[in-house]
Motif scaffolding. Structure first.
Motif, PDB file in Angstrom:
ATOM      1  N   ALA A   1       0.835  -1.200   0.000  1.00 40.60           N
ATOM      2  CA  ALA A   1       0.000   0.000   0.000  1.00 40.60           C
ATOM      3  C   ALA A   1       0.866   1.245   0.000  1.00 40.60           C
ATOM      4  N   SER A   2       0.416   2.243  -0.691  1.00 40.44           N
ATOM      5  CA  SER A   2       1.121   3.528  -0.702  1.00 40.44           C
ATOM      6  C   SER A   2       0.089   4.640  -0.742  1.00 40.44           C
ATOM      7  N   GLY A   3       0.524   5.815  -0.332  1.00 39.02           N
ATOM      8  CA  GLY A   3      -0.386   6.947  -0.332  1.00 39.02           C
ATOM      9  C   GLY A   3      -0.649   7.446   1.065  1.00 39.02           C
ATOM     10  N   ARG A   4      -1.602   8.284   1.171  1.00 41.56           N
ATOM     11  CA  ARG A   4      -1.861   9.008   2.406  1.00 41.56           C
ATOM     12  C   ARG A   4      -2.331   8.096   3.531  1.00 41.56           C
ATOM     13  N   THR A   5      -1.581   8.068   4.614  1.00 39.92           N
ATOM     14  CA  THR A   5      -1.904   7.308   5.828  1.00 39.92           C
ATOM     15  C   THR A   5      -2.445   5.918   5.515  1.00 39.92           C
TER      16      THR A   5
ATOM     17  N   ILE B   1      -8.287  -7.391   8.223  1.00 37.85           N
ATOM     18  CA  ILE B   1      -7.449  -7.138   9.390  1.00 37.85           C
ATOM     19  C   ILE B   1      -7.425  -5.639   9.686  1.00 37.85           C
ATOM     20  N   THR B   2      -7.617  -5.303  10.964  1.00 38.21           N
ATOM     21  CA  THR B   2      -7.575  -3.903  11.364  1.00 38.21           C
ATOM     22  C   THR B   2      -6.128  -3.466  11.607  1.00 38.21           C
ATOM     23  N   VAL B   3      -5.960  -2.183  11.867  1.00 38.17           N
ATOM     24  CA  VAL B   3      -4.627  -1.667  12.165  1.00 38.17           C
ATOM     25  C   VAL B   3      -4.054  -2.335  13.410  1.00 38.17           C
ATOM     26  N   ALA B   4      -4.929  -2.616  14.371  1.00 32.60           N
ATOM     27  CA  ALA B   4      -4.492  -3.241  15.628  1.00 32.60           C
ATOM     28  C   ALA B   4      -4.252  -4.735  15.494  1.00 32.60           C
ATOM     29  N   GLY B   5      -4.657  -5.307  14.369  1.00 29.13           N
ATOM     30  CA  GLY B   5      -4.387  -6.725  14.134  1.00 29.13           C
ATOM     31  C   GLY B   5      -5.569  -7.655  14.346  1.00 29.13           C
ATOM     32  N   SER B   6      -6.747  -7.115  14.612  1.00 28.09           N
ATOM     33  CA  SER B   6      -7.926  -7.976  14.721  1.00 28.09           C
ATOM     34  C   SER B   6      -8.291  -8.509  13.341  1.00 28.09           C
ATOM     35  N   THR B   7      -8.616  -9.790  13.296  1.00 32.58           N
ATOM     36  CA  THR B   7      -8.861 -10.434  12.009  1.00 32.58           C
ATOM     37  C   THR B   7     -10.242 -11.079  11.956  1.00 32.58           C
ATOM     38  N   ASN B   8     -10.734 -11.261  10.743  1.00 33.87           N
ATOM     39  CA  ASN B   8     -11.920 -12.068  10.529  1.00 33.87           C
ATOM     40  C   ASN B   8     -11.802 -12.737   9.167  1.00 33.87           C
ATOM     41  N   TYR B   9     -12.481 -13.872   9.038  1.00 36.10           N
ATOM     42  CA  TYR B   9     -12.336 -14.718   7.858  1.00 36.10           C
ATOM     43  C   TYR B   9     -13.686 -15.231   7.370  1.00 36.10           C
ATOM     44  N   ALA B  10     -13.735 -15.512   6.096  1.00 39.07           N
ATOM     45  CA  ALA B  10     -14.863 -16.245   5.553  1.00 39.07           C
ATOM     46  C   ALA B  10     -14.793 -17.681   6.067  1.00 39.07           C
TER      47      ALA B  10
ATOM     48  N   ILE C   1      -4.412 -13.932   7.489  1.00 38.13           N
ATOM     49  CA  ILE C   1      -4.135 -12.561   7.061  1.00 38.13           C
ATOM     50  C   ILE C   1      -3.251 -11.896   8.104  1.00 38.13           C
ATOM     51  N   SER C   2      -2.321 -11.100   7.645  1.00 35.76           N
ATOM     52  CA  SER C   2      -1.437 -10.379   8.549  1.00 35.76           C
ATOM     53  C   SER C   2      -1.042  -9.061   7.887  1.00 35.76           C
ATOM     54  N   ARG C   3      -0.385  -8.201   8.653  1.00 33.59           N
ATOM     55  CA  ARG C   3       0.064  -6.930   8.087  1.00 33.59           C
ATOM     56  C   ARG C   3       1.313  -6.475   8.812  1.00 33.59           C
ATOM     57  N   ASP C   4       2.117  -5.734   8.093  1.00 27.00           N
ATOM     58  CA  ASP C   4       3.293  -5.097   8.645  1.00 27.00           C
ATOM     59  C   ASP C   4       3.101  -3.603   8.420  1.00 27.00           C
TER      60      ASP C   4
ATOM     61  N   LYS D   1       5.897  -1.504   6.971  1.00 29.19           N
ATOM     62  CA  LYS D   1       6.155  -1.683   5.541  1.00 29.19           C
ATOM     63  C   LYS D   1       4.917  -1.368   4.702  1.00 29.19           C
ATOM     64  N   ASN D   2       3.810  -0.999   5.366  1.00 37.27           N
ATOM     65  CA  ASN D   2       2.557  -0.728   4.641  1.00 37.27           C
ATOM     66  C   ASN D   2       2.188  -1.893   3.730  1.00 37.27           C
ATOM     67  N   THR D   3       2.298  -3.082   4.263  1.00 36.71           N
ATOM     68  CA  THR D   3       2.046  -4.277   3.471  1.00 36.71           C
ATOM     69  C   THR D   3       1.146  -5.232   4.233  1.00 36.71           C
ATOM     70  N   ALA D   4       0.189  -5.799   3.515  1.00 32.67           N
ATOM     71  CA  ALA D   4      -0.671  -6.840   4.072  1.00 32.67           C
ATOM     72  C   ALA D   4      -0.364  -8.146   3.347  1.00 32.67           C
ATOM     73  N   TYR D   5      -0.610  -9.234   4.037  1.00 27.22           N
ATOM     74  CA  TYR D   5      -0.297 -10.550   3.488  1.00 27.22           C
ATOM     75  C   TYR D   5      -1.498 -11.485   3.640  1.00 27.22           C
ATOM     76  N   LEU D   6      -1.527 -12.468   2.763  1.00 34.05           N
ATOM     77  CA  LEU D   6      -2.505 -13.543   2.901  1.00 34.05           C
ATOM     78  C   LEU D   6      -1.753 -14.852   2.688  1.00 34.05           C
ATOM     79  N   GLN D   7      -1.531 -15.565   3.778  1.00 34.57           N
ATOM     80  CA  GLN D   7      -0.906 -16.877   3.701  1.00 34.57           C
ATOM     81  C   GLN D   7      -1.994 -17.908   3.462  1.00 34.57           C
ATOM     82  N   MET D   8      -1.871 -18.648   2.371  1.00 38.58           N
ATOM     83  CA  MET D   8      -2.896 -19.617   1.998  1.00 38.58           C
ATOM     84  C   MET D   8      -2.292 -21.016   2.018  1.00 38.58           C
ATOM     85  N   ASN D   9      -2.804 -21.860   2.879  1.00 35.30           N
ATOM     86  CA  ASN D   9      -2.339 -23.229   3.011  1.00 35.30           C
ATOM     87  C   ASN D   9      -3.449 -24.206   2.650  1.00 35.30           C
ATOM     88  N   SER D  10      -3.072 -25.434   2.424  1.00 36.38           N
ATOM     89  CA  SER D  10      -4.043 -26.493   2.107  1.00 36.38           C
ATOM     90  C   SER D  10      -5.001 -26.041   1.006  1.00 36.38           C
ATOM     91  N   LEU D  11      -4.443 -25.534  -0.050  1.00 37.26           N
ATOM     92  CA  LEU D  11      -5.266 -24.967  -1.124  1.00 37.26           C
ATOM     93  C   LEU D  11      -6.082 -26.034  -1.838  1.00 37.26           C
TER      94      LEU D  11
END
Length: 118
Positions: A24-28, A51-60, A69-72, A75-85
């Motif tokens: 992600a890039s741009g304003r805040t 995922i919220t800024v504080a790290g609370s998550t929810n899933y389908a 789901i996670s975020r740094d 680094k303004n980056t969010a991730y989606l780790q997908m296992n057992s696809l």
């Protein structure tokens, strides 16, 4: 304005793993709730995880226990780790952002293709 760019999609076999990234890039941009959505051919786009800024998550329900789901914020980056696809996970995956308190995701990435082969 917030700009989002996904990466990490590709072709994987059933049971395999992939990690998607959303830069992600741009304003805040770090103050936004981040979400992942997907759209399979012939189907409507569906929510996958958020995922919220504080790290609370929810899933389908369809991905609970398999996707993380996670975020740094530094680094303004969010991730989606997908296992057992599964083949039904095949879709274009989109990253999105919304302001905390809003129910509308305002900003969207261009999408990245994930294909799970059986």
């Amino acid at each position: 304005q917030v700009q989002l760019a996904e990466s990490g999609g590709g072709l994987v076999q059933v049971g395999g793993s992939l990690r998607l990234s959303c830069a992600a890039s741009g304003r805040t941009s770090s103050a936004y709730v981040m979400g992942w959505f997907r759209q399979a051919p012939g189907k409507e786009r569906e929510f996958v995880a958020g995922i919220t800024v504080a790290g609370s998550t929810n899933y389908a329900d369809s991905v609970k226990g398999r996707f993380t789901i996670s975020r740094d914020n530094a680094k303004n980056t969010a991730y989606l780790q997908m296992n057992s696809l599964k083949p039904e996970d095949t879709a274009v995956y989109y990253c999105a952002a919304r302001k905390y308190g809003s129910t509308v995701y305002e900003y969207w990435g261009q999408g990245t293709q994930v294909t799970v082969s059986s």
